[in-house]
Design an enzyme around this catalytic site. Structure first.
Site, PDB file in Angstrom:
ATOM      1  N   HIS A   1       0.823  -1.276   0.145  1.00 45.04           N
ATOM      2  CA  HIS A   1       0.042  -0.038  -0.064  1.00 45.04           C
ATOM      3  C   HIS A   1       0.855   1.336  -0.041  1.00 45.04           C
ATOM      4  O   HIS A   1       0.220   2.256   0.293  1.00 45.04           O
ATOM      5  CB  HIS A   1      -0.924   0.129   1.359  1.00 45.04           C
ATOM      6  CG  HIS A   1      -1.934  -1.276   1.126  1.00 45.04           C
ATOM      7  ND1 HIS A   1      -3.074  -1.052   0.330  1.00 45.04           N
ATOM      8  CD2 HIS A   1      -2.346  -2.177   1.999  1.00 45.04           C
ATOM      9  CE1 HIS A   1      -3.566  -2.257   0.260  1.00 45.04           C
ATOM     10  NE2 HIS A   1      -3.387  -2.534   1.577  1.00 45.04           N
TER      11      HIS A   1
ATOM     12  N   ARG B   1       6.105  -6.287   3.590  1.00 40.40           N
ATOM     13  CA  ARG B   1       4.614  -6.857   2.942  1.00 40.40           C
ATOM     14  C   ARG B   1       4.811  -6.556   1.602  1.00 40.40           C
ATOM     15  O   ARG B   1       4.701  -5.680   1.046  1.00 40.40           O
ATOM     16  CB  ARG B   1       3.413  -5.957   3.730  1.00 40.40           C
ATOM     17  CG  ARG B   1       2.323  -6.478   3.220  1.00 40.40           C
ATOM     18  CD  ARG B   1       0.972  -6.245   3.964  1.00 40.40           C
ATOM     19  NE  ARG B   1       0.840  -4.693   3.762  1.00 40.40           N
ATOM     20  CZ  ARG B   1      -0.439  -4.138   4.590  1.00 40.40           C
ATOM     21  NH1 ARG B   1      -1.274  -5.153   5.094  1.00 40.40           N
ATOM     22  NH2 ARG B   1      -0.611  -3.053   4.565  1.00 40.40           N
TER      23      ARG B   1
ATOM     24  N   ASP C   1      16.087 -12.059  -0.997  1.00 42.23           N
ATOM     25  CA  ASP C   1      17.248 -11.654  -1.558  1.00 42.23           C
ATOM     26  C   ASP C   1      17.770 -10.099  -0.859  1.00 42.23           C
ATOM     27  O   ASP C   1      19.113 -10.271  -0.774  1.00 42.23           O
ATOM     28  CB  ASP C   1      17.258 -11.506  -3.108  1.00 42.23           C
ATOM     29  CG  ASP C   1      17.380 -12.877  -3.651  1.00 42.23           C
ATOM     30  OD1 ASP C   1      17.244 -13.963  -2.828  1.00 42.23           O
ATOM     31  OD2 ASP C   1      16.973 -13.179  -5.059  1.00 42.23           O
TER      32      ASP C   1
ATOM     33  N   GLU D   1      -7.586 -12.002   5.617  1.00 41.96           N
ATOM     34  CA  GLU D   1      -8.308 -10.599   5.412  1.00 41.96           C
ATOM     35  C   GLU D   1      -9.432 -10.655   4.641  1.00 41.96           C
ATOM     36  O   GLU D   1     -10.271  -9.741   4.038  1.00 41.96           O
ATOM     37  CB  GLU D   1      -7.355  -9.541   4.831  1.00 41.96           C
ATOM     38  CG  GLU D   1      -6.738 -10.139   3.672  1.00 41.96           C
ATOM     39  CD  GLU D   1      -5.533  -9.225   3.245  1.00 41.96           C
ATOM     40  OE1 GLU D   1      -5.459  -8.153   3.733  1.00 41.96           O
ATOM     41  OE2 GLU D   1      -4.712  -9.508   2.398  1.00 41.96           O
TER      42      GLU D   1
ATOM     43  N   ASP E   1      -9.530  -4.881   6.040  1.00 41.92           N
ATOM     44  CA  ASP E   1      -9.996  -5.864   4.921  1.00 41.92           C
ATOM     45  C   ASP E   1     -11.024  -6.807   5.243  1.00 41.92           C
ATOM     46  O   ASP E   1     -12.082  -7.155   4.361  1.00 41.92           O
ATOM     47  CB  ASP E   1      -8.752  -6.469   4.042  1.00 41.92           C
ATOM     48  CG  ASP E   1      -7.989  -5.560   3.329  1.00 41.92           C
ATOM     49  OD1 ASP E   1      -8.462  -4.722   2.584  1.00 41.92           O
ATOM     50  OD2 ASP E   1      -6.742  -5.443   3.384  1.00 41.92           O
TER      51      ASP E   1
END
Length: 264
Positions: free
Chosen positions: A55, A80, A94, A158, A184
């Site tokens: 987001h 996230r 990575d 969610e 959500d």
């Protein structure tokens, strides 16, 4: 929540180990794509941060800089990712993320693919050349062992569908934590907001699934005052607000304090 962190990350309990052990952990979302924000928050005693590439406008370069800052501060940081796909998961790991938080994990099948993408021997491509592998200084055996042992896999619950399958999702080997996204979840359930009783009931069901499978459960809270009630349900990992919310609250508090001092 810890006040000091050992410098030798391989010797100290990893974030994943602490999460699985049920340690009481605090974090906040980082939505400002600035490595300085990571450095400032690393000095507050938070156990981890969650860089919000779902987001917030994190790109590869800003994500890389923020993870470098976290590494310099000896703070294990989660990312996230924007969606439950292997490419996004591998890129975050990575770069040196301590784990991933993955949205929209609505079934055990999706959870299995997430775990496979985060683990060697699954679908994660091998390379020791990025930051996670010490830029080629770790042997293959050490890199495989340390990465698989220390990488936290957190899946977001969610949606109503995910709540219905929470026990099956939690039972997928390699899923370390079910993370509830109340906003959500409210949208999915047709509720007016996270305070709707249906959301509370869904959170309780997720907690029950966690207890039944011995899987950790986490939750987002907008206000730290919500922690006590959720802690009683067995939730141990809390993401409290965001850097933006903390900055706004501090600015408002400072302004209110200044006005009060003038009035006095």
């Amino acid at each position: 929540m810890t006040a000091a962190r050992p410098g030798a990350a391989d010797e100290a309990p990893s974030l994943r180990e602490r999460l699985v052990a049920g340690d009481f952990l605090f974090a906040t979302f980082v939505k400002t794509t600035s490595h300085q924000t990571v450095e400032v928050l690393a000095a507050t005693g938070l156990d981890t941060l969650v860089l919000d590439a779902e987001h917030a406008p994190f790109g590869p370069e800003s994500l890389d800089r923020s993870l470098l800052a976290a590494r310099a501060c000896a703070l294990p940081v989660l990312v996230r990712v924007p969606y439950p796909r292997g490419a996004a998961i591998q890129q975050a790991l990575d770069m040196g993320a301590a784990g991933v938080m993955v949205p929209h994990v609505d079934s055990a099948a999706i959870a299995l693919e997430v775990v496979r993408a985060a683990r060697y021997g699954g679908t994660r491509g091998y390379s020791a050349s990025p930051r996670a592998g010490g830029y080629g200084q770790r042997s293959m055996a050490d890199h495989l062992r340390l990465s698989d042992a220390h990488t936290a896999v957190i899946v977001q619950i969610e949606s109503g569908e995910a709540v219905a399958q929470a026990r099956e999702i939690a039972a997928v080997p390699g899923v370390d934590c079910l993370f509830v996204g109340p906003a959500d979840l409210a949208v999915s359930l047709g509720a007016d907001g996270p305070g709707d009783p249906r959301v509370a009931e869904a959170i309780a069901r997720v907690c029950a699934a966690g207890r039944a499978t011995q899987c950790a459960v986490g939750c987002f809270v907008s206000d730290a005052a919500q922690v006590a009630g959720l802690r009683a349900l067995g939730i141990a990992f809390f993401v409290v607000g965001s850097d933006q919310a903390l900055l706004r609250a501090a600015a408002r508090q400072a302004m209110a304090g200044a006005l009060e001092s003038i009035a006095a």
